[in-house]
Design a protein around this motif. Structure first.
Motif, PDB file in Angstrom:
ATOM      1  N   GLY A 129     -17.888  15.758  33.729  1.00  0.00           N
ATOM      2  CA  GLY A 129     -19.168  15.391  34.319  1.00  0.00           C
ATOM      3  C   GLY A 129     -19.653  14.026  33.902  1.00  0.00           C
ATOM      4  O   GLY A 129     -20.366  13.353  34.655  1.00  0.00           O
ATOM      5  N   THR A 130     -19.284  13.581  32.707  1.00  0.00           N
ATOM      6  CA  THR A 130     -19.792  12.311  32.177  1.00  0.00           C
ATOM      7  C   THR A 130     -18.731  11.215  32.103  1.00  0.00           C
ATOM      8  O   THR A 130     -19.077  10.030  32.032  1.00  0.00           O
ATOM      9  N   ARG A 131     -17.443  11.606  32.115  1.00  0.00           N
ATOM     10  CA  ARG A 131     -16.373  10.617  31.951  1.00  0.00           C
ATOM     11  C   ARG A 131     -15.255  10.747  32.982  1.00  0.00           C
ATOM     12  O   ARG A 131     -14.354   9.935  33.018  1.00  0.00           O
ATOM     13  N   GLY A 132     -15.286  11.818  33.776  1.00  0.00           N
ATOM     14  CA  GLY A 132     -14.335  11.933  34.859  1.00  0.00           C
ATOM     15  C   GLY A 132     -13.001  12.555  34.517  1.00  0.00           C
ATOM     16  O   GLY A 132     -12.154  12.702  35.391  1.00  0.00           O
ATOM     17  N   ARG A 133     -12.776  12.915  33.261  1.00  0.00           N
ATOM     18  CA  ARG A 133     -11.511  13.533  32.877  1.00  0.00           C
ATOM     19  C   ARG A 133     -11.729  14.393  31.639  1.00  0.00           C
ATOM     20  O   ARG A 133     -12.792  14.357  31.010  1.00  0.00           O
ATOM     21  N   ALA A 134     -10.700  15.161  31.296  1.00  0.00           N
ATOM     22  CA  ALA A 134     -10.789  16.015  30.113  1.00  0.00           C
ATOM     23  C   ALA A 134     -10.753  15.159  28.852  1.00  0.00           C
ATOM     24  O   ALA A 134     -10.177  14.068  28.843  1.00  0.00           O
ATOM     25  N   PRO A 135     -11.332  15.666  27.760  1.00  0.00           N
ATOM     26  CA  PRO A 135     -11.285  14.907  26.502  1.00  0.00           C
ATOM     27  C   PRO A 135     -10.003  15.174  25.710  1.00  0.00           C
ATOM     28  O   PRO A 135      -9.914  14.802  24.551  1.00  0.00           O
ATOM     29  N   TYR A 136      -9.042  15.850  26.334  1.00  0.00           N
ATOM     30  CA  TYR A 136      -7.787  16.187  25.646  1.00  0.00           C
ATOM     31  C   TYR A 136      -6.613  15.972  26.600  1.00  0.00           C
ATOM     32  O   TYR A 136      -6.755  16.031  27.824  1.00  0.00           O
ATOM     33  N   ASP A 137      -5.459  15.701  26.005  1.00  0.00           N
ATOM     34  CA  ASP A 137      -4.221  15.585  26.779  1.00  0.00           C
ATOM     35  C   ASP A 137      -3.418  16.875  26.763  1.00  0.00           C
ATOM     36  O   ASP A 137      -2.576  17.092  27.632  1.00  0.00           O
ATOM     37  N   ALA A 142      -8.648  18.890  38.744  1.00  0.00           N
ATOM     38  CA  ALA A 142      -7.666  17.814  38.649  1.00  0.00           C
ATOM     39  C   ALA A 142      -7.291  17.547  37.196  1.00  0.00           C
ATOM     40  O   ALA A 142      -6.123  17.296  36.872  1.00  0.00           O
ATOM     41  N   ALA A 143      -8.279  17.607  36.312  1.00  0.00           N
ATOM     42  CA  ALA A 143      -8.003  17.386  34.888  1.00  0.00           C
ATOM     43  C   ALA A 143      -7.114  18.479  34.318  1.00  0.00           C
ATOM     44  O   ALA A 143      -6.244  18.217  33.479  1.00  0.00           O
ATOM     45  N   ILE A 144      -7.324  19.706  34.753  1.00  0.00           N
ATOM     46  CA  ILE A 144      -6.473  20.811  34.307  1.00  0.00           C
ATOM     47  C   ILE A 144      -5.028  20.557  34.710  1.00  0.00           C
ATOM     48  O   ILE A 144      -4.095  20.754  33.938  1.00  0.00           O
TER      49      ILE A 144
END
Length: 1017
Positions: free
Chosen positions: A666-674, A524-526
């Motif tokens: 795994g720890t925050r639910g989303r990617a660390p980048y936009d 989903a983040a991808i």
């Protein structure tokens, strides 16, 4: 009076100290020193205070050597991005970082030990780690200097490093989040193992090279059927037949536990009718093959054959086979079942796949998927450990391990060479009559990127993170509600609730419920991330869809430990107090605290008497770098989380982009980048991979020493960087030539602006030519800004180089030199042109400053000696009123006519009829009414730089000069009449009309009188 007057001194000729020869190798280090002395980085942060943040998070290079051309490409791209946003209203802070842990540094210290006759295992672990830390720190300092020499501006005084105590504490904290959420587990799976380095390897640590393997076709005798085929009795003729497999790893045969087939493949039972050789299969033997591969296989063994019958998948699934090594060393007596497998094809081999679950991922998956059914059939499903960490067979490989006369056979030795394992296994198969055929195959095979030696797949106890275990919303609650934005836009943030596919409460994908797992979150983040180029999204998605559980452990000494305690059954201790003690110690002492004497008792505290084992494995360095967002973006107030963009090479889809995505999801639910930007790799001019052995490497330090960093930066800006690029002597020369044109255009503008007295001219009062140039600036302003947003630097450089060479040097400046040099001080035309050149300079230099920071700094300070730096400026605001599409269309037609005139004059110059275009007064025939209308009111002699011109409507004579691409225009050459002006060199009829200046035109005489009245001559 005219006898003593030097007219050249009455002209507004360009005056500048900006040198034609750049001397970049000498000048650039001086500029770097000036930036350092003036504290440019600090000034940038002060000036940007209060602006919206734009953050490019730096993917950390490895601290173990001088930078190479890939580093240069990468850092230049990052610097251009951060500078471009800084100059467009953002606080664009670049914080460089370094990856410091892991095997390459360990190797360097071990090499040093071996040279000194020391044994690593006899040195206290924290002493060894201290030497690793010092080694990394040295190379951080070296690389930082090299990056700054490239023109990279950032917080080099306060970078992030994965080995900083705070970083190690945060990495450990991220690991403990996985442990506390039950995502971390100890398991046994086949992993890529380097015998040479004695460690498991991640995908990103593996590269593929050609390798010659032994290949064998091996018979598995059918000994019984586990069940009848649907609709009838089990075919009796299959008993006594053999299923034949093909493998490129004979040494894995002791680990065989099953044979896989595909329900989609057609199989048959075949009989050998004749054999050329006395050894191997003989007439009368019955063998089962995929129909598509039978002929090829029998030919390999030099056999004649006939097909007896077809064999369907139901019949195959009921077979029980004997292991081909049955009885050897008293082992291999277990039944070998047939298993269906999606990975089986009839593209090569036999259509059957030898399945050793301890030596292959697909083998492991097929075995584990069938484990429950196999246990119900009374088949033991434990996976053997047939090969140890040094590549030797173990006791789980009877007949080949320690019990073998002469000792255990070995797959690969310490030098990465093939051992004797294949040989002894093949000999055992021959002895038992189970070898159908043998051969060799050259194919692509995984090698360690560090040692360049082949790896093996080996079942080992490791630490994993689940990809498909329900997380129950873990890590989704830490985001502020309502923080919604369009993902991928500049400065945008999107909490998990904004990501398509993830609902913190329901774990839904769109409207269809799906499990909330690390895999579903990552996918989903991808989908919510912007990728440049777009193909990167497909590539990363495919990797996440197919990847197995994430292996975190490495058998090393230098790195952050997997700082958990584990019970004998694999249960991980989940105790917040213990975790707090660990993290507090790491924050103060670094991860060395884990290896200090008494660490177990210190961290367990009152639970030290319980049977908890301290894990000694080291975290994979990709987990380190995947966690960098936590201790940079989250912990530094001058940055923000998530980052606007990550940028690295395309290999990082399986590296940093991948590990950062998994860690954060795994720890925050989303990617660390936009957004994710990828670049390709640099090849030589012939498209070959650069290597020292080929002697085709381009070393950035050498390019800077010879030509300058701005030449290297210009090369980066003119490439399709998202693809593989080429670089070499000829490519560099092309960029040197382009740079020279840019520099000379800027130099001419500086020389002209030496006469700028700061006057303004209203747009409405400007001649059309000046308004046309302002229109072009308005067009380019949109191109530049949109292309910087799109990270399309090639479009910017091409647009600006074409503009400066074609529109300015070859057209506008060429036309306006007469007015700028010769017109009177009060001339509106001259004043308007000065104003336009001023705007041209300000726009072009600031637009190019992120790309060519040294040259544009030099030019800006030449123009504005009291300024601090061009890099503290913003891109000029270009008024919308400058845009005039109708005027541009009119002048497009005028320039078409000018092209034909210029072409005609070039022909006459080549014939030596004229030396200068001012010696001509051509006749121009225009049959195209639209073109003729555009010329109305235009001084074409001025535009064509002739002393006169005649325009005539209608078709040109047959002998007129024409251009195929400009229809309806013809030019007849005519010599200019009148007398040559001694000042402007134009031929006019009014030379001598002013008795005070008898050898100049009336225009020039008036200018001279005005200059005299002002006391300038």
């Amino acid at each position: 009076m005219t006898d003593t007057l030097d007219y050249s001194k009455t002209l507004y000729l360009p005056k500048t100290d900006f040198p034609m020869r750049a001397g970049l190798p000498e000048k650039e280090p001086q500029i770097v020193a000036r930036w350092q002395e003036m504290g440019l980085y600090r000034r940038l942060r002060e000036d940007a205070a209060g602006r919206p943040k734009y953050v490019l998070h730096d993917g950390p290079p490895y601290a173990n050597g001088n930078i190479h051309i890939g580093h240069a490409l990468n850092k230049i791209l990052k610097d251009v991005i951060t500078r471009s946003f800084q100059m467009r209203g953002f606080d664009s802070n670049y914080v460089p970082g370094w990856d410091c842990h892991g095997l390459p540094i360990e190797w360097k210290i071990e090499e040093k030990y071996r040279a000194a006759g020391k044994n690593k295992d006899e040195v206290p672990v924290n002493e060894f780690r201290r030497e690793c830390r010092e080694f990394a720190q040295h190379w951080i300092s070296v690389q930082a200097g090299e990056f700054k020499r490239l023109g990279v501006e950032g917080d080099f005084d306060n970078p992030y490093t994965t080995m900083a105590f705070h970083s190690e504490a945060r990495i450990a904290g991220e690991l403990l989040k996985f442990a506390m959420s039950d995502q971390l587990y100890r398991g046994s799976k086949p992993v890529m193992w380097s015998v040479v380095e004695r460690t498991a390897l991640a995908e990103a640590e593996v590269e593929y090279h050609d390798y010659e393997s032994d290949t064998v076709w091996v018979k598995f005798p059918v000994v019984e059927q586990a069940g009848a085929a649907p609709g009838g009795e089990f075919p009796a003729m299959l008993i006594g037949a053999s299923v034949v497999i093909w493998t490129t790893t004979p040494w894995t045969m002791p680990g065989n536990r099953a044979v896989a087939f595909s329900p989609r493949v057609a199989y048959g039972l075949y009989e050998v009718t004749a054999a050329e050789n006395d050894f191997g299969p003989q007439a009368g033997e019955k063998l089962i093959f995929a129909d598509a591969l039978a002929e090829e296989s029998f030919a390999k063994a030099k056999l004649s054959f006939r097909k007896l019958s077809s064999v369907n998948d139901a019949e195959l699934s009921g077979l029980v086979l004997a292991h081909p090594l049955r009885g050897l060393g008293g082992g291999y007596e277990f039944p070998v079942p047939m298993l269906p497998g999606d990975h089986v094809t009839d593209d090569a081999g036999t259509g059957f796949v030898h399945t050793a679950p301890g030596h292959g991922r697909e083998d492991f998956d097929a075995w584990m998927d069938a484990a429950k059914e196999l246990r119900a059939r009374g088949i033991e499903t434990a996976i053997p450990f047939t090969v140890d960490d040094a590549g030797f067979f173990t006791k789980d490989a009877p007949g080949f391990g320690p019990d073998r006369p002469g000792g255990a056979a070995r797959v690969i030795d310490d030098n990465g060479k093939k051992g004797d394992a294949n040989k002894v296994v093949i000999e055992a198969l021959i002895e038992r009559g189970m070898l159908f055929a043998r051969g060799r195959l050259k194919h692509s095979y995984p090698h360690s990127w560090r040692s360049k030696k082949p790896v093996i797949f080996r079942n080992t106890p490791q630490w994993f993170v689940h990809m498909d275990k329900e997380l129950g919303g873990y890590g989704l609650s830490s985001f502020p509600a309502g923080e919604m934005a369009t993902v991928g836009e500049v400065g945008a943030k999107a909490p998990p609730s904004a990501l398509p596919g993830i609902s913190p409460s329901k774990g839904e994908i769109g409207q269809s419920p799906k499990p909330d797992t690390l895999r579903t979150r990552a996918l989903a983040a991808i989908d919510a991330t912007r990728f440049v180029p777009a193909a990167g999204q497909t590539r990363l998605r495919a990797m996440i869809e197919e990847r197995p559980d994430w292996v975190l452990s490495r058998q090393r000494a230098w790195g952050v430990p997997i700082c958990v305690f584990v019970a004998e059954d694999g249960t991980v201790l989940k105790d917040a107090a213990v975790n707090a003690r660990i993290l507090d110690a790491f924050e103060q002492e670094g991860a060395d605290a884990w290896f200090a004497e008494g660490a177990r008792e210190r961290f367990l505290g009152s639970r030290a008497g319980e049977p908890w084992t301290m894990v000694r494995d080291i975290l994979d360095v990709w987990f380190d770098s995947g966690s960098t967002h936590s201790f940079t973006l989250e912990d530094r107030p001058d940055l923000k989380w998530p980052a606007d963009v990550y940028l690295e090479g395309s290999d990082q889809h399986r590296g940093w982009f991948h590990s950062s995505l998994l860690e954060s999801c795994g720890t925050r639910g989303r990617a660390p980048y936009d957004a994710v930007i990828t670049h390709g790799f640099t090849m030589d001019e012939d498209g070959r991979k650069m290597s020292k052995s080929l002697g085709n490497t381009v070393v950035p330090q050498d390019v800077m020493a010879k030509s300058g960093a701005d030449i290297l930066r210009l090369w980066v800006m003119t490439t399709d960087y998202w693809e593989d690029q080429r670089l070499g002597k000829n490519v560099l020369q092309t960029n040197i030539d382009a740079y020279r044109k840019l520099r000379n255009t800027i130099r001419w503008m500086l020389g002209t602006l030496a006469h700028d007295e700061g006057e303004e001219v209203a747009l409405s009062d400007m001649p059309e030519l000046e308004r046309l140039m302002l229109h072009r600036l308005a067009e380019l302003d949109q191109v530049v800004r949109k292309s910087y947003d799109a990270f399309d630097f090639k479009r910017i450089t091409k647009s600006l180089i074409d503009f400066m060479v074609v529109d300015l040097s070859a057209f506008y400046f060429d036309v306006r030199k007469d007015a700028l040099y010769c017109d009177a001080p009060s001339s509106l035309r001259r004043k308007a042109s000065i104003v336009v050149v001023r705007h041209l300079f300000d726009c072009v230099v600031t637009w190019l400053a992120p790309m060519l920071p040294f040259t544009m700094e030099e030019a800006w300070l030449d123009r504005h000696p009291q300024a601090t730096s061009v890099h503290l400026e913003q891109f000029p605001e270009v008024p919308a009123g400058w845009r005039d599409d109708a005027l541009a269309e009119k002048w497009r037609k005028i320039r078409q006519v000018r092209r034909v005139v210029t072409g005609a004059l070039e022909l006459e110059r080549a014939r030596k009829t004229i030396g200068s275009s001012l010696e001509a007064a051509p006749i121009v025939y225009v049959a195209d009414e639209a073109l003729m209308a555009a010329l109305d009111g235009t001084d074409m002699a001025e535009i064509a730089i002739t002393s006169g011109i005649s325009l005539r409507a209608g078709a040109a004579p047959a002998e007129a000069f024409t251009l195929d691409e400009v229809k309806g225009v013809g030019v007849m050459f005519a010599q200019a009449g009148g007398t040559k002006c001694a000042r402007s060199w134009r031929y006019t009829d009014d030379v001598g009309s002013d008795p005070d200046y008898p050898d100049v035109s009336a225009r020039d005489a008036a200018a001279l009188k005005e200059l005299k009245a002002l006391g300038r001559i």
